[in-house]
Design an enzyme around this catalytic site. Structure first.
Site, mmCIF file in Angstrom:
data_model
loop_
_atom_site.group_PDB
_atom_site.id
_atom_site.type_symbol
_atom_site.label_atom_id
_atom_site.label_comp_id
_atom_site.label_asym_id
_atom_site.label_seq_id
_atom_site.Cartn_x
_atom_site.Cartn_y
_atom_site.Cartn_z
ATOM 1 N N GLN A 1 -13.973 2.681 1.522
ATOM 2 C CA GLN A 1 -13.260 1.752 0.408
ATOM 3 C C GLN A 1 -13.418 3.375 -0.752
ATOM 4 O O GLN A 1 -14.304 4.165 -1.136
ATOM 5 C CB GLN A 1 -14.699 1.127 -0.386
ATOM 6 N N SER A 2 -12.953 3.558 -1.108
ATOM 7 C CA SER A 2 -11.207 4.320 -1.800
ATOM 8 C C SER A 2 -11.340 4.088 -4.050
ATOM 9 O O SER A 2 -11.581 4.478 -4.407
ATOM 10 C CB SER A 2 -10.644 4.950 -1.278
ATOM 11 N N VAL A 3 -11.080 2.674 -3.747
ATOM 12 C CA VAL A 3 -10.671 2.431 -4.717
ATOM 13 C C VAL A 3 -11.568 0.963 -5.305
ATOM 14 O O VAL A 3 -11.663 0.363 -4.506
ATOM 15 C CB VAL A 3 -9.307 2.292 -4.998
ATOM 16 N N HIS B 1 -10.678 -5.905 -3.119
ATOM 17 C CA HIS B 1 -9.043 -5.698 -2.555
ATOM 18 C C HIS B 1 -9.570 -5.623 -1.102
ATOM 19 O O HIS B 1 -9.727 -5.880 -0.358
ATOM 20 C CB HIS B 1 -8.256 -4.394 -3.130
ATOM 21 N N ASP C 1 1.022 -1.322 0.125
ATOM 22 C CA ASP C 1 -0.252 -0.200 0.232
ATOM 23 C C ASP C 1 1.088 1.214 0.380
ATOM 24 O O ASP C 1 1.852 0.767 0.409
ATOM 25 C CB ASP C 1 -0.866 -0.064 1.323
ATOM 26 N N HIS D 1 -6.566 -6.008 2.613
ATOM 27 C CA HIS D 1 -5.694 -5.045 3.121
ATOM 28 C C HIS D 1 -5.634 -6.627 3.914
ATOM 29 O O HIS D 1 -5.992 -7.149 4.877
ATOM 30 C CB HIS D 1 -6.109 -3.958 3.672
ATOM 31 N N ASN E 1 -12.744 -3.209 3.106
ATOM 32 C CA ASN E 1 -14.212 -2.148 3.275
ATOM 33 C C ASN E 1 -14.764 -2.419 1.085
ATOM 34 O O ASN E 1 -14.762 -2.563 0.692
ATOM 35 C CB ASN E 1 -12.765 -0.484 2.323
HETATM 36 P P1 AMP Z 1 -9.697 1.561 0.452
HETATM 37 O O1 AMP Z 1 -9.034 2.682 0.714
HETATM 38 O O2 AMP Z 1 -9.733 0.068 1.058
HETATM 39 O O3 AMP Z 1 -9.865 1.060 -0.670
HETATM 40 O O4 AMP Z 1 -7.654 1.098 -0.246
HETATM 41 C C1 AMP Z 1 -7.697 1.991 -1.304
HETATM 42 C C2 AMP Z 1 -6.062 1.103 -0.432
HETATM 43 O O5 AMP Z 1 -5.560 2.347 -1.712
HETATM 44 C C3 AMP Z 1 -5.509 2.929 0.711
HETATM 45 O O6 AMP Z 1 -5.123 2.109 1.650
HETATM 46 C C4 AMP Z 1 -4.358 3.463 -0.676
HETATM 47 O O7 AMP Z 1 -3.582 3.985 0.211
HETATM 48 C C5 AMP Z 1 -3.389 2.450 -1.535
HETATM 49 N N1 AMP Z 1 -3.972 3.208 -2.544
HETATM 50 C C6 AMP Z 1 -4.231 3.973 -3.321
HETATM 51 N N2 AMP Z 1 -3.129 4.188 -4.866
HETATM 52 C C7 AMP Z 1 -2.182 3.594 -4.424
HETATM 53 C C8 AMP Z 1 -1.000 3.040 -5.106
HETATM 54 N N3 AMP Z 1 -1.116 3.404 -7.032
HETATM 55 N N4 AMP Z 1 0.024 1.887 -5.269
HETATM 56 C C9 AMP Z 1 -0.522 1.301 -3.388
HETATM 57 N N5 AMP Z 1 -1.507 2.157 -2.967
HETATM 58 C C10 AMP Z 1 -2.484 2.549 -3.522
#
Ligand code: AMP
Length: 113
Positions: free
Chosen positions: A93-95, A99, A30, A101, A86
Site C-alpha cells: 500500500q502506497s496511498v 482503494h 490508475d 484495484h 493492499n
Molecule cells: P497501492 O500501492 O495499493 O496503495 O495503490 C496506489 C495506486 O495509486 C498505484 O497503483 C498507483 O499507480 C496509483 N496512483 C498514484 N497516483 C495516482 C494518480 N495521480 N492518479 C491515478 N492513480 C494513481
C-alpha cells in the site's frame, strides 16, 4: 486522517481519468496501470486502510464492491476481473486512502505473488 493524493482527486485539485462517481465513491484509471484495465475505486470518506474501517462502514464497503463490479462490466471485463486491496505498506500500500484495484484484460497468476 490527513489529506492524501486521492483526497485531491476527489476535490478536483489534481486531474484523474474518472470513469464513475456517486455520492459515496469515485472510480478512476490508475496512472501506472498493471493491466489493460486498472481502475481504482475509492470512498469519498477518508479511511486510511481496510483495517481502519468500522462496523458502521459496512454498507460503504459493500457499495465499493458493487461499484467495482458495475465498472468492470462497463469496461467490458465483467466476466473476468480481479479485485485487490493492499492493506499496509508491507504488502504494497502506497496511498493511505482505502482503494480497490480493479484489474482485467490479461492472465493473472494464482496465488498472487
Ligand atoms: P497501492 O500501492 O495499493 O496503495 O495503490 C496506489 C495506486 O495509486 C498505484 O497503483 C498507483 O499507480 C496509483 N496512483 C498514484 N497516483 C495516482 C494518480 N495521480 N492518479 C491515478 N492513480 C494513481
Amino acid at each position: 486522517m490527513t489529506d492524501t493524493l486521492f483526497t485531491k482527486i476527489i476535490d478536483r485539485e489534481i486531474p484523474a481519468d474518472i470513469v464513475y462517481e456517486d455520492e459515496q465513491c469515485l472510480a478512476f484509471r490508475d496512472i501506472n496501470p498493471k493491466a489493460p484495465m486498472h481502475i481504482l475505486v475509492i470512498p469519498k470518506k477518508c479511511i486510511a486502510k481496510l483495517t481502519e474501517a468500522k462496523q458502521n462502514d459496512e454498507p460503504l464497503l459493500g457499495h465499493l464492491m458493487t461499484v467495482a463490479s458495475v465498472v468492470a462490466s462497463k469496461e467490458g471485463y465483467g466476466d473476468a476481473f480481479r479485485l485487490v486491496v493492499n492493506n499496509g505498506a508491507a504488502v504494497g500500500q502506497s496511498v493511505f486512502h482505502l482503494h480497490l484495484h480493479i484489474l482485467g484484460g490479461r492472465d493473472f497468476m494464482w496465488p498472487p505473488g
